[in-house]
Design a protein around this motif. Structure first.
Motif, short mmCIF file in Angstrom:
data_model
loop_
_atom_site.label_atom_id
_atom_site.label_comp_id
_atom_site.label_asym_id
_atom_site.label_seq_id
_atom_site.Cartn_x
_atom_site.Cartn_y
_atom_site.Cartn_z
N LYS A 152 -3.54 0.54 -7.03
CA LYS A 152 -3.01 -0.79 -6.77
C LYS A 152 -1.52 -0.82 -7.11
N PRO A 153 -0.79 -1.82 -6.57
CA PRO A 153 0.64 -1.93 -6.91
C PRO A 153 0.85 -2.07 -8.41
N MET A 154 1.93 -1.49 -8.91
CA MET A 154 2.27 -1.56 -10.33
C MET A 154 3.71 -2.03 -10.49
N ASP A 208 3.59 2.23 0.42
CA ASP A 208 5.02 2.10 0.71
C ASP A 208 5.78 3.32 0.21
N LEU A 209 5.43 3.79 -0.98
CA LEU A 209 6.11 4.94 -1.57
C LEU A 209 5.94 6.18 -0.70
N LYS A 210 4.76 6.34 -0.15
CA LYS A 210 4.50 7.51 0.70
C LYS A 210 5.33 7.48 1.98
N SER A 211 5.62 6.28 2.49
CA SER A 211 6.35 6.17 3.75
C SER A 211 7.87 6.20 3.56
N PHE A 212 8.35 6.19 2.32
CA PHE A 212 9.79 6.11 2.05
C PHE A 212 10.44 7.46 2.31
N GLU A 232 5.42 -3.35 2.50
CA GLU A 232 4.55 -4.50 2.34
C GLU A 232 4.70 -5.16 0.97
N LYS A 233 4.81 -4.35 -0.11
CA LYS A 233 4.76 -4.93 -1.45
C LYS A 233 5.80 -4.40 -2.42
N THR A 234 6.60 -3.42 -2.03
CA THR A 234 7.58 -2.84 -2.94
C THR A 234 8.78 -3.76 -3.09
#
Length: 455
Positions: free
Chosen positions: A242-244, A218-222, A184-186
């Motif tokens: 939150k996104p960084m 997103d990181l968790k699903s990678f 979504e946001k990465t």
């Protein structure tokens, strides 16, 4: 090639249609075998190939044609569902212009060339053939790369490629100005170089991270490389972050690397990280982490509903099992200031030593309104159990916003035991001695205080 009259040999076809072709390319001088389901360029076997060609032209040693559609499947399982390209072939290079290709799970748009000294270069494809690629908008499923490097099969991550280029032989491949999105946001923008492919685990990786926006869902699903698909296990405390945005560098191998990162939250603040890590067969051998935060907005990152605010701190985590006197993982955190529960705390020092399931810890706070020391250990096996020794020489409860009643101050010493973290199921015992309870100007000395809660 030349015709009998000395002119270059020419052969032209307006259209060519081939159906149900079986193409084999076998190098009898090459005896090594690759892992199953990996393409062997010394033993290619393409079946069920259908191809439509126009503008076929062979002049001398150069062949040019336009493929309007090609499909087929290689013995490894790699499938070309649809391919369109403007193709040129001669002994020194293969050129694929305006290429569109659909594979097992990917859609790629690219201008691509393979360059070699002569036909013999393709016998040693990995190190003798230079690849040059410029990407257009594409969707790459990383598991499709498993047909070229098998470790990638366990990484079914769909990447949206917005642009970028790659150049070099597979064994020394450099990509530049990559612009890639995931989930979504990465979002990644930067340069990445691999030296040593197709052996991913032993390849040197060098990355210049110009911009990396990370979303923790997103990181968790990678999916990560391994014997089977696995993902990062994220602590509950950071799942709501939150996104960084990151920038920095990465140098090393998959399990032995150094990275330096700058973390930029959306509005303000900065966190500098330096991480050196080495693993051996999925076991952590050595790690060194240094961090420094400047006005880092914990509330913005952690969604703490105003409980936390900006913090400035520095700290480290270190473990080195290669040293014979290594006794565990060492933790150190020095907080210059941190906003928490409507108060700005100053001068906090934490040290810890993690050895197997036991954590030895020391917390010191030298704030103008809170002067205390907390030492002890925790057994983290199953339901965590803590045994702590407290020395609180000053605590101004009203200034710290711990107390909403009459002006209250506390000085006390004692021992604290508790098991678990959940307040509803926590068991605790608190024994305080030589306490001074102050309400305004009135002081009440208390020799012993005992509090107990059992579940």
């Amino acid at each position: 090639a030349s015709s009998p009259g000395g002119k270059p040999f020419r052969l032209n076809f307006r259209r060519i249609n081939l159906s149900h072709v079986h193409f084999i390319l076998h190098n009898e001088n090459y005896t090594d075998t690759l892992e199953p389901h990996t393409i062997d360029f010394n033993d290619l076997d393409m079946r069920h190939v259908n191809i439509q060609i126009k503008k076929f032209n062979l002049t001398g040693g150069t062949l040019h044609f336009v493929i309007t559609n090609l499909n087929g499947i290689e013995r490894s399982g790699f499938q070309i569902k649809k391919l369109k390209t403007d193709m040129t072939i001669n002994p020194r290079h293969f050129s694929f212009k305006n290429t569109y290709v659909e594979t097992n799970h990917s859609v790629i748009r690219v201008n691509y060339e393979m360059q070699g000294a002569d036909w013999g270069s393709y016998r040693d494809y990995y190190d003798s053939v230079k690849m040059v690629a410029k990407f257009g908008p594409s969707v790459l499923d990383m598991s499709d790369l498993g047909y070229f490097s098998s470790v990638m099969f366990t990484m079914p991550n769909k990447l949206k490629i917005l642009g970028g280029s790659a150049e070099g032989p597979l064994i020394d491949l450099h990509s530049k100005n990559l612009d890639v999105k995931y989930g979504e946001k990465t979002h990644f923008m930067g340069d990445v170089a691999f030296k040593g492919l197709p052996d991913f685990y032993n390849s040197d990786i060098h990355a210049n991270i110009k911009k990396l926006m990370v979303s923790f869902p997103d990181l968790k699903s990678f999916g990560l490389p391994g014997d089977s698909t696995w993902h990062l296990t994220l602590p509950d405390a950071i799942k709501g972050f939150k996104p960084m945005e990151f920038s920095g560098i990465f140098n090393g191998k998959y399990g032995d690397f150094f990275t330096k990162l700058n973390i930029h939250p959306e509005d303000h603040g900065l966190l500098d990280l330096g991480i050196a890590l080495k693993t051996n067969k999925d076991a952590l051998v050595r790690i060194k982490l240094n961090m420094k935060g400047t006005d880092f907005p914990l509330n913005e990152i952690m969604n703490s509903s105003g409980m936390l605010g900006d913090a400035s701190f520095q700290g480290s985590v270190s473990l080195n099992k290669e040293m014979p006197d290594s006794t565990g993982m060492r933790l150190k955190l020095d907080v210059g200031r941190i906003y928490a529960h409507s108060y700005i705390y100053h001068d906090i020092n934490f040290t810890g030593l993690m050895n197997h399931d036991t954590l030895k810890t020391s917390l010191k706070i030298h704030d103008p309104h809170l002067n205390m020391m907390l030492n002890g250990f925790a057994n983290l096996r199953n339901k965590p159990a803590f045994h702590l020794k407290l020395a609180m020489r000053k605590a101004d409860f009203d200034t710290l916003n711990w107390w909403t009643g009459k002006d209250f101050h506390l000085e006390t010493f004692g021992n604290i035991y508790f098991r678990g973290f959940d307040p509803d199921s926590l068991s605790a015992r608190v024994f305080l001695t030589n306490s001074q309870l102050k309400f305004g100007k009135q002081t009440y000395p208390v020799k012993k205080i005992s509090l107990e809660k059992y579940i």
